[in-house]
Design a protein around this motif. Structure first.
Motif, PDB file in Angstrom:
ATOM      1  N   LYS A 166       0.838  -1.193   0.000  1.00  0.00           N
ATOM      2  CA  LYS A 166       0.000   0.000   0.000  1.00  0.00           C
ATOM      3  C   LYS A 166       0.878   1.251   0.000  1.00  0.00           C
ATOM      4  O   LYS A 166       1.826   1.358   0.784  1.00  0.00           O
ATOM      5  N   VAL A 167       0.556   2.200  -0.899  1.00  0.00           N
ATOM      6  CA  VAL A 167       1.290   3.464  -0.987  1.00  0.00           C
ATOM      7  C   VAL A 167       0.299   4.607  -1.138  1.00  0.00           C
ATOM      8  O   VAL A 167      -0.908   4.402  -1.314  1.00  0.00           O
ATOM      9  N   ASP A 168       0.822   5.830  -1.102  1.00  0.00           N
ATOM     10  CA  ASP A 168       0.006   7.027  -1.206  1.00  0.00           C
ATOM     11  C   ASP A 168      -0.693   7.063  -2.570  1.00  0.00           C
ATOM     12  O   ASP A 168      -0.036   7.043  -3.614  1.00  0.00           O
ATOM     13  N   PRO A 169      -2.029   7.149  -2.604  1.00  0.00           N
ATOM     14  CA  PRO A 169      -2.753   7.127  -3.875  1.00  0.00           C
ATOM     15  C   PRO A 169      -2.547   8.365  -4.735  1.00  0.00           C
ATOM     16  O   PRO A 169      -2.997   8.406  -5.880  1.00  0.00           O
ATOM     17  N   ALA A 170      -1.859   9.375  -4.228  1.00  0.00           N
ATOM     18  CA  ALA A 170      -1.571  10.555  -5.040  1.00  0.00           C
ATOM     19  C   ALA A 170      -0.530  10.271  -6.115  1.00  0.00           C
ATOM     20  O   ALA A 170      -0.377  11.052  -7.054  1.00  0.00           O
ATOM     21  N   ALA A 171       0.182   9.175  -6.000  1.00  0.00           N
ATOM     22  CA  ALA A 171       1.239   8.855  -6.960  1.00  0.00           C
ATOM     23  C   ALA A 171       0.644   8.331  -8.263  1.00  0.00           C
ATOM     24  O   ALA A 171      -0.213   7.444  -8.261  1.00  0.00           O
ATOM     25  N   ARG A 172       1.118   8.859  -9.363  1.00  0.00           N
ATOM     26  CA  ARG A 172       0.635   8.473 -10.692  1.00  0.00           C
ATOM     27  C   ARG A 172       0.940   7.001 -10.969  1.00  0.00           C
ATOM     28  O   ARG A 172       2.097   6.568 -10.844  1.00  0.00           O
ATOM     29  N   PRO A 173      -0.053   6.180 -11.339  1.00  0.00           N
ATOM     30  CA  PRO A 173       0.187   4.747 -11.513  1.00  0.00           C
ATOM     31  C   PRO A 173       1.298   4.407 -12.502  1.00  0.00           C
ATOM     32  O   PRO A 173       2.080   3.484 -12.256  1.00  0.00           O
ATOM     33  N   ALA A 174       1.382   5.129 -13.622  1.00  0.00           N
ATOM     34  CA  ALA A 174       2.404   4.818 -14.622  1.00  0.00           C
ATOM     35  C   ALA A 174       3.810   4.972 -14.067  1.00  0.00           C
ATOM     36  O   ALA A 174       4.730   4.256 -14.462  1.00  0.00           O
ATOM     37  N   ALA A 175       4.001   5.901 -13.138  1.00  0.00           N
ATOM     38  CA  ALA A 175       5.306   6.101 -12.508  1.00  0.00           C
ATOM     39  C   ALA A 175       5.479   5.179 -11.304  1.00  0.00           C
ATOM     40  O   ALA A 175       6.523   4.531 -11.137  1.00  0.00           O
ATOM     41  N   ALA A 176       4.474   5.088 -10.463  1.00  0.00           N
ATOM     42  CA  ALA A 176       4.581   4.303  -9.232  1.00  0.00           C
ATOM     43  C   ALA A 176       4.849   2.834  -9.515  1.00  0.00           C
ATOM     44  O   ALA A 176       5.658   2.182  -8.837  1.00  0.00           O
ATOM     45  N   GLY A 177       4.189   2.281 -10.542  1.00  0.00           N
ATOM     46  CA  GLY A 177       4.339   0.871 -10.830  1.00  0.00           C
ATOM     47  C   GLY A 177       5.759   0.463 -11.173  1.00  0.00           C
ATOM     48  O   GLY A 177       6.135  -0.697 -10.990  1.00  0.00           O
TER      49      GLY A 177
END
Length: 372
Positions: free
Chosen positions: A153-164
């Motif tokens: 689980k991480v902060d949902p503010a992070a853009r999925p394309a970058a976070a992944g």
């Protein structure tokens, strides 16, 4: 057993049916999560060299493979006994869910876990053919079934394309510098090979406070990208000897830490001789099984220091992913710079071609209807 007789849902995913065959879209049955499992709605998934290795048969022959593993998404459902994540949580998927019970875990070194695990149930084609998910994940798919421990689980503010991207290549490079190499303030660091993993090692060295970060590659485009990520110096190894160049940039001594992100004997030898006495070499590039390394044992002894390999950046996802996402959201870790392009789920073969030509750090599959 036909999928119509089983609980679960049918979704679209990308499979490799046979060695070197073009990848294809297929309808895939995803079971409802059992004990210790979770179903995740995938929002974005990076196209990694490891996926291509699966297609080429370089990892095994357990076809058909469900490709993709470098992903972020939303937990949709969990099975019995799952407490760390819940439906609605925004997560990054990882391929080393630690067991907590093996000798490494019990010694307080869970990043070396010797018994990592995946989902127990299998995702299948409509006719019941079992799929082998890449790195136990299989994320070129609308929804995937994983072990709950593979969800961080991480902060949902992070853009999925970058976070992944922390799910594999970027974490491998960052961790090679920060965790395995233990780069710290004032160190000199050289990184040989500036693809996605090497570029992440450069970003990690910069983040850790290295005073000098030397990027080495054959491609000027990659060297230019390395400078944008924090390299202070670049060396085109097709034009000058990288060992001499690194020594010349470090007062003749060599670098404190050299990260080898290619995975070849010749570049490993360069890394070995480009480090300072008592320095550290970190191998994060993945060699092929037939490769052999020969070094004078007297040089191994006489130069001292440490020769290390880095598994997944020696990361502990529960510790590292949230911290790195926080740094990203603070503007201190440029994850967006690794996303060269966003593509659809049907564009993966083209992404493999671009990967070969060195045109991208990462192509990222963004699922239809998802905001990345």
């Amino acid at each position: 057993m036909n999928t119509s007789d089983r609980p679960g849902q049918l979704v679209t995913g990308v499979i490799a049916r046979a060695k070197d065959a073009p990848v294809e879209l297929a309808t895939i049955h995803v079971p409802d999560p059992g004990p210790g499992e979770a179903v995740v709605r995938v929002q974005a998934c990076g196209v990694c060299h490891t996926d291509l290795h699966y297609v080429q048969g370089g990892i095994g022959d357990d076809f058909p493979y469900l490709l993709g593993h470098e992903a972020a998404g939303i937990v949709e459902a969990v099975g019995d006994g799952v407490t760390d994540v819940a439906p609605g949580d925004y997560v990054i998927l990882n391929w080393r869910a630690v067991c907590g019970e093996c000798r490494a875990c019990k010694r307080g070194r869970p990043w070396y876990c010797f018994n990592t695990h995946n989902a127990t149930q299998k995702m299948t084609l409509e006719d019941g053919t079992e799929l082998s998910p890449a790195l136990g994940i299989g994320a070129f798919i609308e929804k995937t079934l994983v072990a709950a421990g593979q969800c961080t689980k991480v902060d949902p503010a992070a853009r999925p394309a970058a976070a992944g991207l922390l799910g594999c290549g970027v974490m491998a490079g960052l961790g090679a510098a920060i965790n395995t190499g233990a780069v710290t303030r004032g160190d000199s660091v050289a990184v040989i090979g500036c693809g996605g993993v090497g570029a992440a090692a450069i970003a990690g060295a910069r983040l850790a406070g290295a005073s000098k970060v030397i990027a080495v590659d054959l491609d000027d485009r990659k060297l230019e990208g390395a400078r944008e990520l924090g390299a202070t110096h670049t060396v085109n190894s097709s034009e000058q000897d990288p060992v001499e160049a690194i020594q010349g940039l470090t007062d003749g001594n060599g670098a404190d830490v050299v990260v080898e992100a290619v995975g070849r004997p010749e570049t490993y030898r360069q890394a070995f001789y480009a480090r300072d006495l008592a320095g550290t070499v970190v191998l994060v590039g993945v060699p092929t099984p037939e490769m052999q390394l020969e070094l004078p044992l007297a040089d191994v002894f006489g130069r001292g220091g440490a020769l290390k390999s880095s598994w997944y950046g020696d990361c502990l996802p529960s510790r590292d992913f949230p911290m790195l996402i926080d740094l990203y959201l603070q503007g201190r870790l440029p994850l967006d710079a690794f996303v060269t392009e966003e593509i659809g789920i049907g564009d993966i073969d083209a992404a493999f071609t671009k990967m070969h030509s060195g045109d991208v750090l990462r192509s990222v599959v963004v699922m239809a209807g998802e905001s990345a």
